[in-house]
Design a protein around this motif. Structure first.
Motif, PDB file in Angstrom:
ATOM      1  N   GLU A 163       0.838  -1.190   0.000  1.00 44.40           N
ATOM      2  CA  GLU A 163       0.000   0.000   0.000  1.00 44.40           C
ATOM      3  C   GLU A 163       0.879   1.248   0.000  1.00 44.40           C
ATOM      4  O   GLU A 163       1.724   1.423   0.878  1.00 44.40           O
ATOM      5  CB  GLU A 163      -0.920   0.000   1.216  1.00 44.40           C
ATOM      6  CG  GLU A 163      -1.868  -1.197   1.260  1.00 44.40           C
ATOM      7  CD  GLU A 163      -2.520  -1.350   2.621  1.00 44.40           C
ATOM      8  OE1 GLU A 163      -3.739  -1.179   2.707  1.00 44.40           O
ATOM      9  OE2 GLU A 163      -1.793  -1.631   3.600  1.00 44.40           O
ATOM     10  N   LYS A 164       0.671   2.103  -0.989  1.00 44.19           N
ATOM     11  CA  LYS A 164       1.549   3.258  -1.176  1.00 44.19           C
ATOM     12  C   LYS A 164       1.607   4.155   0.063  1.00 44.19           C
ATOM     13  O   LYS A 164       2.665   4.681   0.415  1.00 44.19           O
ATOM     14  CB  LYS A 164       1.082   4.069  -2.386  1.00 44.19           C
ATOM     15  CG  LYS A 164       1.351   3.400  -3.727  1.00 44.19           C
ATOM     16  CD  LYS A 164       2.836   3.302  -3.990  1.00 44.19           C
ATOM     17  CE  LYS A 164       3.128   2.849  -5.396  1.00 44.19           C
ATOM     18  NZ  LYS A 164       4.591   2.802  -5.657  1.00 44.19           N
ATOM     19  N   GLN A 165       0.473   4.310   0.731  1.00 40.21           N
ATOM     20  CA  GLN A 165       0.429   5.232   1.869  1.00 40.21           C
ATOM     21  C   GLN A 165       1.190   4.685   3.077  1.00 40.21           C
ATOM     22  O   GLN A 165       1.455   5.420   4.033  1.00 40.21           O
ATOM     23  CB  GLN A 165      -1.024   5.539   2.255  1.00 40.21           C
ATOM     24  CG  GLN A 165      -1.810   4.373   2.822  1.00 40.21           C
ATOM     25  CD  GLN A 165      -2.534   3.574   1.755  1.00 40.21           C
ATOM     26  OE1 GLN A 165      -2.047   3.438   0.631  1.00 40.21           O
ATOM     27  NE2 GLN A 165      -3.716   3.062   2.101  1.00 40.21           N
ATOM     28  N   HIS A 166       1.524   3.402   3.056  1.00 46.58           N
ATOM     29  CA  HIS A 166       2.211   2.792   4.193  1.00 46.58           C
ATOM     30  C   HIS A 166       3.648   2.354   3.860  1.00 46.58           C
ATOM     31  O   HIS A 166       4.287   1.698   4.671  1.00 46.58           O
ATOM     32  CB  HIS A 166       1.431   1.581   4.697  1.00 46.58           C
ATOM     33  CG  HIS A 166       0.054   1.903   5.189  1.00 46.58           C
ATOM     34  ND1 HIS A 166      -0.176   2.839   6.169  1.00 46.58           N
ATOM     35  CD2 HIS A 166      -1.159   1.421   4.833  1.00 46.58           C
ATOM     36  CE1 HIS A 166      -1.483   2.923   6.404  1.00 46.58           C
ATOM     37  NE2 HIS A 166      -2.098   2.072   5.605  1.00 46.58           N
ATOM     38  N   GLU A 167       4.150   2.738   2.683  1.00 52.25           N
ATOM     39  CA  GLU A 167       5.484   2.277   2.258  1.00 52.25           C
ATOM     40  C   GLU A 167       6.574   2.688   3.241  1.00 52.25           C
ATOM     41  O   GLU A 167       7.402   1.866   3.653  1.00 52.25           O
ATOM     42  CB  GLU A 167       5.808   2.811   0.861  1.00 52.25           C
ATOM     43  CG  GLU A 167       5.273   1.956  -0.267  1.00 52.25           C
ATOM     44  CD  GLU A 167       5.778   2.426  -1.615  1.00 52.25           C
ATOM     45  OE1 GLU A 167       6.231   1.576  -2.398  1.00 52.25           O
ATOM     46  OE2 GLU A 167       5.716   3.636  -1.893  1.00 52.25           O
ATOM     47  N   HIS A 202      -3.720  -5.262   6.233  1.00 50.64           N
ATOM     48  CA  HIS A 202      -2.868  -4.683   5.198  1.00 50.64           C
ATOM     49  C   HIS A 202      -2.710  -5.587   3.983  1.00 50.64           C
ATOM     50  O   HIS A 202      -1.947  -5.255   3.059  1.00 50.64           O
ATOM     51  CB  HIS A 202      -1.515  -4.306   5.784  1.00 50.64           C
ATOM     52  CG  HIS A 202      -1.611  -3.184   6.771  1.00 50.64           C
ATOM     53  ND1 HIS A 202      -1.811  -1.872   6.384  1.00 50.64           N
ATOM     54  CD2 HIS A 202      -1.599  -3.177   8.131  1.00 50.64           C
ATOM     55  CE1 HIS A 202      -1.884  -1.104   7.451  1.00 50.64           C
ATOM     56  NE2 HIS A 202      -1.763  -1.871   8.528  1.00 50.64           N
TER      57      HIS A 202
END
Length: 293
Positions: free
Chosen positions: A126-130, A226
């Motif tokens: 997930e991009k927001q959690h990279e 996730h």
């Protein structure tokens, strides 16, 4: 049991049972080749089942050089097992870290894949959690080295998506935690830093995934938060892909819900081998709510 030599010289330990069409099981970060025992016992009745320990996981070699670990190398290791054992083509079943490698195997070695089962794959995608994921990965690597596997396993095995396993099957969870505590500290740290923290996001692979022809089943637990959105994403972009969500289930799916996992895998394999697991019917337009003409 025995060893297969990877193309870079690293020795990979494997075990096998049964005969017939081959299935290769690819374990997660927190597991090892032993983590597939419920599947080895069930599917060896009808298939040639192979489970192997990833590099960094004894009895496989544990390279001390971080550059020996990467997503590309983990993918190549599956191919080396398939080639080294003379399997030709195989069904590939992977969980979590092994699920990511299974996806990449379908992209890079479709000619060697009969099908892909991708379970619990999504952490860090997930991009927001990279950035968060990379930081947590580094903390995990440090804790393995500083605390030792035996001690840190007691913390790692109680993650937010692991407690479901403990609640349902405390004996099974205890075995999982004990086996995690036997892992190589160097191997765990290098795997976390070299494979987990550096792998590309699944969302960056969309163009290639849309062209991947291999029949695929994605499986996730509904409390493995996730992995849920990445699972739905893979369903939408991989042409011949199905999606199974198991209720009240966390990350360690194949051990937490072995009966449901085995049943789903058995049905999937039967459909693939019958030539019935096909790309989505183009009439099933996701933009359509109801047909009016």
């Amino acid at each position: 049991m025995g060893y297969v030599q990877a193309s870079d010289g690293v020795k990979l330990f494997y075990e096998e049972a049964g005969s017939g069409t081959p299935i290769v099981f690819v374990h997660e970060f927190g597991g090892d080749h032993r983590s597939w025992e419920p599947q080895m016992r069930f599917f060896a009745r009808r298939y040639r089942c192979i489970t192997f320990a990833a590099r960094g996981y004894p009895p496989s070699d544990v390279p001390e050089d971080l550059d020996s670990y990467s997503q590309a190398r983990a993918t190549a290791d599956i191919a080396d097992v398939v080639t080294g054992l003379g399997l030709g083509k195989a069904h590939i079943v992977g969980l979590s870290m092994g699920g990511f490698a299974t996806v990449h195997f379908g992209l890079d070695h479709a000619d060697k894949a009969l099908s892909l089962l991708v379970a619990g794959a999504g952490y860090g995608a997930e991009k927001q959690h990279e950035a968060y994921f990379k930081g947590v990965s580094e903390n995990v690597a440090k804790n393995f080295l500083e605390q030792g596997s035996k001690k840190f396993a007691e913390t790692y095995a109680l993650g937010a998506s692991r407690v479901q396993f403990q609640n349902k099957d405390p004996r099974g969870w205890r075995e999982f935690a004990d086996q995690l505590g036997q892992h190589s500290e160097i191997g765990a740290a290098n795997t976390m830093r070299g494979v987990q923290a550096r792998r590309p996001s699944l969302y960056d692979l969309e163009g290639r995934l849309r062209q991947m022809p291999v029949p695929t089943l994605v499986v996730s637990g509904d409390e493995d938060d996730h992995c849920l959105q990445p699972a739905l994403y893979m369903k939408r972009v991989i042409p011949a892909c199905g999606l199974l969500i198991l209720p009240k289930t966390g990350h360690t799916i194949n051990l937490e819900e072995p009966a449901a996992f085995n049943a789903a895998l058995a049905e999937f394999l039967a459909m693939v081998e019958a030539g019935k697991w096909l790309p989505r019917d183009p009439r099933a337009d996701p933009g359509q709510v109801m047909r009016t003409d």
